[in-house]
Design an enzyme around this catalytic site. Structure first.
Site, PDB file in Angstrom:
ATOM      1  N   CYS A 129     -21.075  26.803 -68.363  1.00 49.73           N
ATOM      2  CA  CYS A 129     -20.674  25.621 -69.144  1.00 49.73           C
ATOM      3  C   CYS A 129     -21.653  24.453 -68.989  1.00 49.73           C
ATOM      4  O   CYS A 129     -21.598  23.490 -69.755  1.00 49.73           O
ATOM      5  CB  CYS A 129     -19.263  25.185 -68.765  1.00 49.73           C
ATOM      6  SG  CYS A 129     -18.073  26.513 -68.946  1.00 49.73           S
ATOM      7  N   HIS A 262     -18.319  17.976 -71.180  1.00 54.17           N
ATOM      8  CA  HIS A 262     -17.945  19.376 -71.436  1.00 54.17           C
ATOM      9  C   HIS A 262     -16.443  19.409 -71.717  1.00 54.17           C
ATOM     10  O   HIS A 262     -15.651  18.803 -71.004  1.00 54.17           O
ATOM     11  CB  HIS A 262     -18.287  20.219 -70.208  1.00 54.17           C
ATOM     12  CG  HIS A 262     -17.717  21.591 -70.254  1.00 54.17           C
ATOM     13  ND1 HIS A 262     -17.812  22.399 -71.373  1.00 54.17           N
ATOM     14  CD2 HIS A 262     -17.016  22.308 -69.328  1.00 54.17           C
ATOM     15  CE1 HIS A 262     -17.212  23.551 -71.127  1.00 54.17           C
ATOM     16  NE2 HIS A 262     -16.720  23.515 -69.900  1.00 54.17           N
ATOM     17  N   ASN A 292     -12.238  25.590 -74.870  1.00 52.09           N
ATOM     18  CA  ASN A 292     -13.435  25.525 -74.022  1.00 52.09           C
ATOM     19  C   ASN A 292     -14.451  26.523 -74.564  1.00 52.09           C
ATOM     20  O   ASN A 292     -14.261  27.728 -74.458  1.00 52.09           O
ATOM     21  CB  ASN A 292     -13.034  25.860 -72.578  1.00 52.09           C
ATOM     22  CG  ASN A 292     -14.199  25.784 -71.614  1.00 52.09           C
ATOM     23  OD1 ASN A 292     -15.358  25.744 -72.019  1.00 52.09           O
ATOM     24  ND2 ASN A 292     -13.893  25.788 -70.332  1.00 52.09           N
TER      25      ASN A 292
HETATM   26  O1  UT7 Z   1     -15.432  25.453 -68.245  1.00 53.44           O
HETATM   27  C1  UT7 Z   1     -15.606  25.478 -66.874  1.00 53.44           C
HETATM   28  C2  UT7 Z   1     -14.769  24.538 -66.248  1.00 53.44           C
HETATM   29  N1  UT7 Z   1     -13.390  24.999 -66.300  1.00 53.44           N
HETATM   30  C3  UT7 Z   1     -12.458  24.128 -66.062  1.00 53.44           C
HETATM   31  O2  UT7 Z   1     -12.779  22.990 -65.916  1.00 53.44           O
HETATM   32  C4  UT7 Z   1     -11.032  24.581 -65.907  1.00 53.44           C
HETATM   33  C5  UT7 Z   1     -10.413  23.840 -64.763  1.00 53.44           C
HETATM   34  N2  UT7 Z   1      -9.002  24.130 -64.511  1.00 53.44           N
HETATM   35  C6  UT7 Z   1      -8.037  23.775 -65.371  1.00 53.44           C
HETATM   36  O3  UT7 Z   1      -8.319  23.251 -66.419  1.00 53.44           O
HETATM   37  C7  UT7 Z   1      -6.597  23.977 -64.958  1.00 53.44           C
HETATM   38  O4  UT7 Z   1      -6.543  24.360 -63.602  1.00 53.44           O
HETATM   39  C8  UT7 Z   1      -5.863  25.059 -65.807  1.00 53.44           C
HETATM   40  C9  UT7 Z   1      -5.644  24.526 -67.221  1.00 53.44           C
HETATM   41  C10 UT7 Z   1      -6.694  26.335 -65.820  1.00 53.44           C
HETATM   42  C11 UT7 Z   1      -4.497  25.375 -65.211  1.00 53.44           C
HETATM   43  O5  UT7 Z   1      -3.726  24.200 -65.055  1.00 53.44           O
HETATM   44  P1  UT7 Z   1      -2.943  23.958 -63.688  1.00 53.44           P
HETATM   45  O6  UT7 Z   1      -2.157  22.731 -63.868  1.00 53.44           O
HETATM   46  O7  UT7 Z   1      -3.949  23.995 -62.588  1.00 53.44           O
HETATM   47  O8  UT7 Z   1      -1.949  25.191 -63.635  1.00 53.44           O
HETATM   48  P2  UT7 Z   1      -1.811  26.325 -62.512  1.00 53.44           P
HETATM   49  O9  UT7 Z   1      -2.966  27.250 -62.554  1.00 53.44           O
HETATM   50  O10 UT7 Z   1      -1.465  25.670 -61.211  1.00 53.44           O
HETATM   51  O11 UT7 Z   1      -0.526  27.097 -62.998  1.00 53.44           O
HETATM   52  C12 UT7 Z   1       0.768  26.464 -62.990  1.00 53.44           C
HETATM   53  C13 UT7 Z   1       1.792  27.484 -63.415  1.00 53.44           C
HETATM   54  C14 UT7 Z   1       1.728  28.778 -62.635  1.00 53.44           C
HETATM   55  O12 UT7 Z   1       3.081  29.215 -62.447  1.00 53.44           O
HETATM   56  P3  UT7 Z   1       3.816  28.985 -61.025  1.00 53.44           P
HETATM   57  O13 UT7 Z   1       2.976  29.705 -60.028  1.00 53.44           O
HETATM   58  O14 UT7 Z   1       3.805  27.493 -60.833  1.00 53.44           O
HETATM   59  O15 UT7 Z   1       5.145  29.557 -61.273  1.00 53.44           O
HETATM   60  C15 UT7 Z   1       1.042  29.733 -63.573  1.00 53.44           C
HETATM   61  O16 UT7 Z   1       1.430  31.078 -63.362  1.00 53.44           O
HETATM   62  O17 UT7 Z   1       1.592  27.834 -64.792  1.00 53.44           O
HETATM   63  C16 UT7 Z   1       1.554  29.263 -64.919  1.00 53.44           C
HETATM   64  N3  UT7 Z   1       0.673  29.588 -66.039  1.00 53.44           N
HETATM   65  C17 UT7 Z   1       1.092  29.637 -67.303  1.00 53.44           C
HETATM   66  N4  UT7 Z   1       2.288  29.443 -67.867  1.00 53.44           N
HETATM   67  C18 UT7 Z   1       2.379  29.528 -69.209  1.00 53.44           C
HETATM   68  C19 UT7 Z   1      -0.651  29.870 -65.991  1.00 53.44           C
HETATM   69  N5  UT7 Z   1      -1.106  30.093 -67.240  1.00 53.44           N
HETATM   70  C20 UT7 Z   1      -0.040  29.950 -68.071  1.00 53.44           C
HETATM   71  C21 UT7 Z   1       0.111  30.039 -69.456  1.00 53.44           C
HETATM   72  N6  UT7 Z   1       1.339  29.828 -69.992  1.00 53.44           N
HETATM   73  N7  UT7 Z   1      -0.911  30.324 -70.297  1.00 53.44           N
END
Ligand code: UT7
Length: 335
Positions: A129, A262, A292
């Site tokens: 990225c 980005h 993204n």
């Molecule tokens: O391009 C390179 C750079 N990339 C980035 O900058 C990405 C950086 N990271 C992020 O943007 C965020 O961490 C995400 C958008 C990927 C995720 O957001 P988050 O607030 O960190 O969520 P999480 O990974 O902590 O997941 C929270 C919950 C989990 O459930 P539990 O364990 O709390 O029950 C996941 O299983 O959300 C669940 N989850 C989903 N639920 C519905 C994960 N993906 C999904 C989904 N739909 N698509």
């Protein structure tokens, strides 16, 4: 092409931009429906509230990264008011090259598709990225050294090909697209400062782990990401690299007309702007429509903002990217 000795100072300047998005726009509702067929639960509410994404574009089966790059490049060349034959270097940033193993480079494929037969140099940059910001730094240095005069820089991706549609934590976040910029030698400063960084010790938090061993695939061929680890590191390094290029350009955040980050997550973009003291109104945001798009995201956002009349000639732009590797980079530009 060999490097010449400078007598007068040469700078590099953005001459024109272009972008392209595949026709297939996939809304959050549509991707939710797609995943539900495999019993995987997600929702518009989750995707939008966690990332700011409402839709992304997916390339057609017969559309390659070089095809997306071609369309964006043609627009950038037209906007620059030059002929393709004047380009003396092509740099294409991608993590999703046309060919397995990454060769021939997608830049060479693009050169051929553009009909450029002048023998100009062409190579790919792999910084995920951060690829576009890396490429801008490379182009700027080549131009300022006197080695090249007109450089085509493209960020182009077909991430839909490396997404695991069984992993809801990643497949809802990425999209396909391309953005291109023609940078040319100028007597006036345009690209004011650039910086590039990497820390390979964090390589496992965002990667495609698979390798081929004697023809057999070992490990997954799909993107894997520890979203929270990437998020934390991104917020930290983006602020640092932004300060670094601002200092090098002898500017402060107050001088920046547009922050063009980005486009991975609206929360990261807003967090970075807040840390820098840049108003949310001065941040170019396209993540809602593009998702993204990795190396394509910054030039796509830049071109979108220029064509929408937001970004104007003479304004100061701060562009910054972060991604797999781990890599991060930034540039301050007087457009
Ligand atoms: O391009 C390179 C750079 N990339 C980035 O900058 C990405 C950086 N990271 C992020 O943007 C965020 O961490 C995400 C958008 C990927 C995720 O957001 P988050 O607030 O960190 O969520 P999480 O990974 O902590 O997941 C929270 C919950 C989990 O459930 P539990 O364990 O709390 O029950 C996941 O299983 O959300 C669940 N989850 C989903 N639920 C519905 C994960 N993906 C999904 C989904 N739909 N698509």
């Amino acid at each position: 092409m060999t490097q010449s000795t400078n007598t007068t100072k040469i700078y590099s300047k953005i001459l024109g931009t272009g972008s392209y998005l595949p026709a297939n726009k996939v809304s959050n509702a549509k991707i939710t429906e797609m995943l539900a067929k495999d019993g995987i639960e997600t929702s518009d509410e989750w995707i939008f509230s966690r990332s700011g994404i409402s839709a992304r574009h997916f390339a057609a089966d017969n559309e390659l990264t070089s095809d997306l790059a071609l369309k964006a490049s043609q627009k950038a060349i037209e906007a620059a008011g030059i002929d393709a034959s004047e380009i003396d270097l092509i740099i294409l940033a991608t993590s999703t090259p046309d060919n397995l193993g990454g060769f021939p480079s997608t830049a060479c494929v693009l050169q051929d598709k553009l009909g450029i037969t002048n023998g100009c140099a062409a190579f790919d940059v792999q910084a995920v990225c951060s690829g576009f910001a890396y490429s801008l730094a490379v182009a700027d240095n080549f131009i300022r050294s006197g080695m090249y005069k007109k450089v085509l820089i493209v960020g182009a991706e077909t991430f839909s090909r490396i997404l695991d549609f069984k992993d809801r934590g990643t497949c809802v976040l990425f999209g396909d697209g391309a953005g291109a910029v023609v940078v040319g030698a100028s007597a006036e400063p345009g690209i004011l400062a650039t910086a590039m960084h990497a820390d390979g010790s964090h390589r496992s938090i965002l990667c495609v782990p698979g390798r081929t061993d004697k023809g057999a695939l070992q490990g997954s061929a799909f993107l894997e990401m520890d979203g929270q680890a990437v998020f934390k590191l991104a917020v930290k390094v983006l602020d640092q690299v932004a300060q670094e290029v601002l200092t090098a350009a002898n500017l402060t955040p107050a001088d920046i007309d547009w922050l063009i980050p980005h486009q991975a997550n609206i929360r990261i973009m807003e967090g970075t702007a807040k840390k820098l003291g840049i108003s949310r109104d001065n941040v170019v945001v396209t993540v809602q429509d593009h998702g993204n798009t990795s190396a394509a995201s910054i030039p796509l956002a830049l071109d979108t903002a220029i064509r929408a009349g937001q970004v104007k000639r003479g304004q100061h732009l701060l562009m910054e990217g972060v991604g797999g590797g781990f890599t991060w980079a930034a540039a301050v530009v007087k457009y």
